[in-house]
Structure formats: structure tokens, C-alpha cells
Design a protein around this motif. Sequence first.
Motif, PDB file in Angstrom:
ATOM      1  N   PRO A 109       6.333   5.339  -4.531  1.00 23.49           N
ATOM      2  CA  PRO A 109       7.403   4.343  -4.443  1.00 23.49           C
ATOM      3  C   PRO A 109       8.572   4.776  -3.546  1.00 23.49           C
ATOM      4  O   PRO A 109       9.307   3.936  -3.038  1.00 23.49           O
ATOM      5  N   ASN A 110       8.744   6.057  -3.328  1.00 20.95           N
ATOM      6  CA  ASN A 110       9.832   6.535  -2.482  1.00 20.95           C
ATOM      7  C   ASN A 110       9.561   6.327  -0.995  1.00 20.95           C
ATOM      8  O   ASN A 110      10.499   6.358  -0.189  1.00 20.95           O
ATOM      9  N   LEU A 111       8.307   6.124  -0.625  1.00 17.26           N
ATOM     10  CA  LEU A 111       7.976   5.922   0.788  1.00 17.26           C
ATOM     11  C   LEU A 111       8.562   4.620   1.334  1.00 17.26           C
ATOM     12  O   LEU A 111       8.950   4.555   2.497  1.00 17.26           O
TER      13      LEU A 111
ATOM     14  N   PRO B   3       0.807  -1.223   0.000  1.00 10.09           N
ATOM     15  CA  PRO B   3       0.000   0.000   0.000  1.00 10.09           C
ATOM     16  C   PRO B   3       0.845   1.280   0.000  1.00 10.09           C
ATOM     17  O   PRO B   3       0.475   2.277  -0.619  1.00 10.09           O
ATOM     18  N   LEU B   4       1.986   1.248   0.692  1.00  7.78           N
ATOM     19  CA  LEU B   4       2.869   2.424   0.672  1.00  7.78           C
ATOM     20  C   LEU B   4       3.450   2.658  -0.713  1.00  7.78           C
ATOM     21  O   LEU B   4       3.529   3.795  -1.172  1.00  7.78           O
TER      22      LEU B   4
END
Length: 99
Positions: A66-68, A60-61
Motif C-alpha cells: 500500500p505504500n507504493l 496492482p501496486l
Amino acid sequence: MKIPNLFKFREGNHPEAVKPFLDHLEDLRWVIIKMALALGIAMAIAFLFRSQLAQMMQAPLSSLDPNLVRTLVSFGVADSMTISFQLAFYAGIVMRSRF
């Protein structure tokens, strides 16, 4: 009054229905042992797939940004191992309740 009769908590017409208290405790003990073994086996299987489980939890992040996923940090020395064990434990509970 005899001590074994003290632990009999119900009397009935059917001999199968009458069960002493200590027999109930014995049944409870075996149920707890079986549950612990099943949870341990399910936890070991989930621990083998811990990287795939972590990726599923991070999905989900990564769908948001995608940087999370790259910014996730563990601060303690044993945090990554603790997280792996916790993830395997909870996945083992889910697997145990499903089967």
C-alpha cells in the motif's frame, strides 16, 4: 477520355458493383469522421471517470504494498493533466472497440 471516367477503377455487369474512386474516398472520409466522433465521446466519458480509472490502474501496486501508491510522483507542472488525458484516450479506444 473524360476526367470522371478516369477515376472509375472497375467495371462490371452489376451497376451496384461499379463505384468511382471518389465515392470510395467519400465513404472513407465519413468513416473517419464517425470514428473520430465516437472516440471523442468515449474519451469524454472516460475523462469524467478519470479518478476511478487511475485507482484501477494503481490497484496492482496497492495489492503488492500500500505504500507504493503514495510514492508515485509527477515531476512536471502539467504531468497530472497529461496523464489524465492519456488515460482517457486509451480508455476511450478500449470503450470504442468494445461497443
